[in-house]
Scaffold this active site. Structure first.
Site, PDB file in Angstrom:
ATOM      1  N   SER A 140       0.869  -1.184   0.000  1.00  0.00           N
ATOM      2  CA  SER A 140       0.000   0.000   0.000  1.00  0.00           C
ATOM      3  C   SER A 140       0.900   1.227   0.000  1.00  0.00           C
ATOM      4  CB  SER A 140      -0.853  -0.005   1.266  1.00  0.00           C
ATOM      5  OG  SER A 140      -1.447   1.254   1.478  1.00  0.00           O
ATOM      6  N   TYR A 153      -1.296  -1.113  10.254  1.00  0.00           N
ATOM      7  CA  TYR A 153      -1.408  -1.317   8.802  1.00  0.00           C
ATOM      8  C   TYR A 153      -0.131  -0.854   8.100  1.00  0.00           C
ATOM      9  CZ  TYR A 153      -3.614  -1.227   4.151  1.00  0.00           C
ATOM     10  OH  TYR A 153      -3.934  -1.441   2.833  1.00  0.00           O
TER      11      TYR A 153
HETATM   12  N1  NAP Z   1      -8.750  -0.390  -0.951  1.00  0.00           N
HETATM   13  C1  NAP Z   1      -7.686   0.352  -0.789  1.00  0.00           C
HETATM   14  O1  NAP Z   1      -7.753   1.587  -0.762  1.00  0.00           O
HETATM   15  C2  NAP Z   1      -6.324  -0.297  -0.672  1.00  0.00           C
HETATM   16  C3  NAP Z   1      -5.203   0.548  -0.754  1.00  0.00           C
HETATM   17  C4  NAP Z   1      -3.936  -0.022  -0.649  1.00  0.00           C
HETATM   18  C5  NAP Z   1      -3.785  -1.371  -0.485  1.00  0.00           C
HETATM   19  N2  NAP Z   1      -4.897  -2.157  -0.402  1.00  0.00           N
HETATM   20  C6  NAP Z   1      -4.670  -3.582  -0.207  1.00  0.00           C
HETATM   21  O2  NAP Z   1      -5.318  -4.290  -1.249  1.00  0.00           O
HETATM   22  C7  NAP Z   1      -5.666  -5.587  -0.779  1.00  0.00           C
HETATM   23  C8  NAP Z   1      -7.117  -5.852  -1.102  1.00  0.00           C
HETATM   24  O3  NAP Z   1      -7.897  -4.938  -0.379  1.00  0.00           O
HETATM   25  P1  NAP Z   1      -9.372  -4.476  -0.823  1.00  0.00           P
HETATM   26  O4  NAP Z   1      -9.410  -3.012  -0.709  1.00  0.00           O
HETATM   27  O5  NAP Z   1      -9.761  -5.122  -2.077  1.00  0.00           O
HETATM   28  O6  NAP Z   1     -10.202  -5.034   0.422  1.00  0.00           O
HETATM   29  P2  NAP Z   1     -11.361  -6.110   0.550  1.00  0.00           P
HETATM   30  O7  NAP Z   1     -12.434  -5.875  -0.457  1.00  0.00           O
HETATM   31  O8  NAP Z   1     -11.709  -6.102   2.001  1.00  0.00           O
HETATM   32  O9  NAP Z   1     -10.631  -7.468   0.160  1.00  0.00           O
HETATM   33  C9  NAP Z   1      -9.777  -8.136   1.041  1.00  0.00           C
HETATM   34  C10 NAP Z   1      -9.660  -9.548   0.528  1.00  0.00           C
HETATM   35  O10 NAP Z   1      -8.741 -10.258   1.361  1.00  0.00           O
HETATM   36  C11 NAP Z   1      -9.347 -11.479   1.752  1.00  0.00           C
HETATM   37  N3  NAP Z   1      -8.831 -11.923   3.036  1.00  0.00           N
HETATM   38  C12 NAP Z   1      -8.788 -11.241   4.198  1.00  0.00           C
HETATM   39  N4  NAP Z   1      -8.278 -12.000   5.180  1.00  0.00           N
HETATM   40  C13 NAP Z   1      -7.990 -13.220   4.620  1.00  0.00           C
HETATM   41  C14 NAP Z   1      -7.461 -14.431   5.103  1.00  0.00           C
HETATM   42  N5  NAP Z   1      -7.111 -14.582   6.415  1.00  0.00           N
HETATM   43  N6  NAP Z   1      -7.314 -15.463   4.257  1.00  0.00           N
HETATM   44  C15 NAP Z   1      -7.661 -15.351   2.952  1.00  0.00           C
HETATM   45  N7  NAP Z   1      -8.172 -14.212   2.423  1.00  0.00           N
HETATM   46  C16 NAP Z   1      -8.347 -13.162   3.255  1.00  0.00           C
HETATM   47  C17 NAP Z   1     -10.850 -11.177   1.814  1.00  0.00           C
HETATM   48  O11 NAP Z   1     -11.607 -12.348   1.615  1.00  0.00           O
HETATM   49  P3  NAP Z   1     -12.380 -13.176   2.738  1.00  0.00           P
HETATM   50  O12 NAP Z   1     -12.951 -12.208   3.710  1.00  0.00           O
HETATM   51  O13 NAP Z   1     -13.422 -13.914   1.934  1.00  0.00           O
HETATM   52  O14 NAP Z   1     -11.354 -14.083   3.314  1.00  0.00           O
HETATM   53  C18 NAP Z   1     -10.984 -10.290   0.582  1.00  0.00           C
HETATM   54  O15 NAP Z   1     -11.137 -11.074  -0.574  1.00  0.00           O
HETATM   55  C19 NAP Z   1      -5.343  -5.615   0.719  1.00  0.00           C
HETATM   56  O16 NAP Z   1      -4.087  -6.223   0.914  1.00  0.00           O
HETATM   57  C20 NAP Z   1      -5.261  -4.142   1.067  1.00  0.00           C
HETATM   58  O17 NAP Z   1      -4.445  -3.905   2.180  1.00  0.00           O
HETATM   59  C21 NAP Z   1      -6.158  -1.664  -0.495  1.00  0.00           C
END
Ligand code: NAP
Length: 253
Positions: A140, A153
């Site tokens: 991130s 985080y």
């Molecule tokens: N959105 C942003 O602004 C942003 C910015 C920078 C980085 N990111 C990063 O991008 C990635 C995806 O985030 P997102 O924004 O798409 O969030 P999200 O919609 O909450 O997706 C998170 C994903 O991770 C999975 N997950 C969480 N814990 C898990 C576990 N213990 N085992 C297997 N799967 C797991 C969840 O699936 P289940 O709940 O079904 O397990 C879900 O599919 C993350 O690493 C986040 O830190 C996001």
């Protein structure tokens, strides 16, 4: 370094049940990849497979479960060689110096760092044996500088960048590409709960496309959008009083 193509094998995307991972899986499938999709919510994975039955296979798993991750990689490899890996599963819980909690810290470290390490341990041996493959680790922009509200985080995401940097020279010797992917704010369930201003908030489709084109170009640091990435890359080098003059304005937001 030759970047894998859909004809080289499967892509494996973790965290594919929602948000960025789901959209990356869709875009990879549309561009010809067979994609193994993983997350804990098997129903969400099955619903996505139903939309792309010839292109996706669901491999539900909790990345914090070491043995389950090893078994999942075995299952995917039985379908075909894993050529591209996007370790995207992650979690974010806001925390501050006002109410720091070690249990909350450990829970996020367990998913973002240990979970990613479990996936790496499982997937690196077949990639090393074949001397081919590509790994994208989703960090991130919060990993570039410690910002208020993201004590844990930012720690985990900075750790993932360091992990990718440390691995790169070794993996280069096996022709395995590795990238650290640093998105800014993206509209997903993860950010929907945020009450503070999110500058340069991106649509998930644009974010996933930027990530895939960065991987296609074998860029090590895929940091975007530029309007947020460059200021964060630069403020790290400011003297501490200037750095904190900027970041303290974000405290208590
Ligand atoms: N959105 C942003 O602004 C942003 C910015 C920078 C980085 N990111 C990063 O991008 C990635 C995806 O985030 P997102 O924004 O798409 O969030 P999200 O919609 O909450 O997706 C998170 C994903 O991770 C999975 N997950 C969480 N814990 C898990 C576990 N213990 N085992 C297997 N799967 C797991 C969840 O699936 P289940 O709940 O079904 O397990 C879900 O599919 C993350 O690493 C986040 O830190 C996001």
């Amino acid at each position: 370094m030759s970047i894998p193509k859909p004809t080289d094998g499967l892509a494996w995307v973790t965290g594919a049940s929602s948000g960025i991972g789901r959209e990356i899986a869709i875009q990879l499938a549309k561009s010809g990849w067979r994609v193994a999709i993983s997350a804990r919510r098997a129903d969400e994975l099955a619903a996505l497979v139903a939309l792309y039955p010839d292109k996706m296979i669901a491999v539900p798993l909790d990345i914090t479960d070491h043995d389950a991750v090893l078994a999942a990689v075995g299952r995917i490899e039985a379908e075909g060689p894993i050529a591209r890996v996007i370790l995207n599963a992650g979690t974010y819980v806001r925390d501050t110096g006002d109410a720091f909690d070690a249990a909350r810290f450990r829970a996020q470290v367990e998913v973002n760092l240990i979970g990613t390490a479990n996936c790496l341990e499982a997937v690196l041996p077949p990639l090393r044996t074949r001397r081919r493959g590509q790994i994208g680790i989703v960090s991130s922009l919060a990993g570039l500088a410690g910002l208020p509200g993201a004590v844990t985080y930012a720690t985990t995401k900075a750790g993932l960048i360091a992990m990718a940097q440390s691995l790169k020279p070794d993996l280069d010797r096996y022709d395995i590409a590795i990238s650290a992917i640093c998105p800014g704010f993206v509209k997903t369930p993860l950010t929907a709960k945020n009450k503070f201003p999110m500058p340069f908030l991106m649509e998930v489709e644009a974010a996933a496309a930027t990530m895939i084109s960065g991987l296609d170009a074998d860029r090590f640091l895929i940091a975007f959008p530029a309007g947020l990435a460059w200021p964060l890359r630069i403020i790290r080098f400011l003297p501490a009083p200037l750095f904190f003059a900027i970041t303290k304005r974000m405290s208590n937001q």
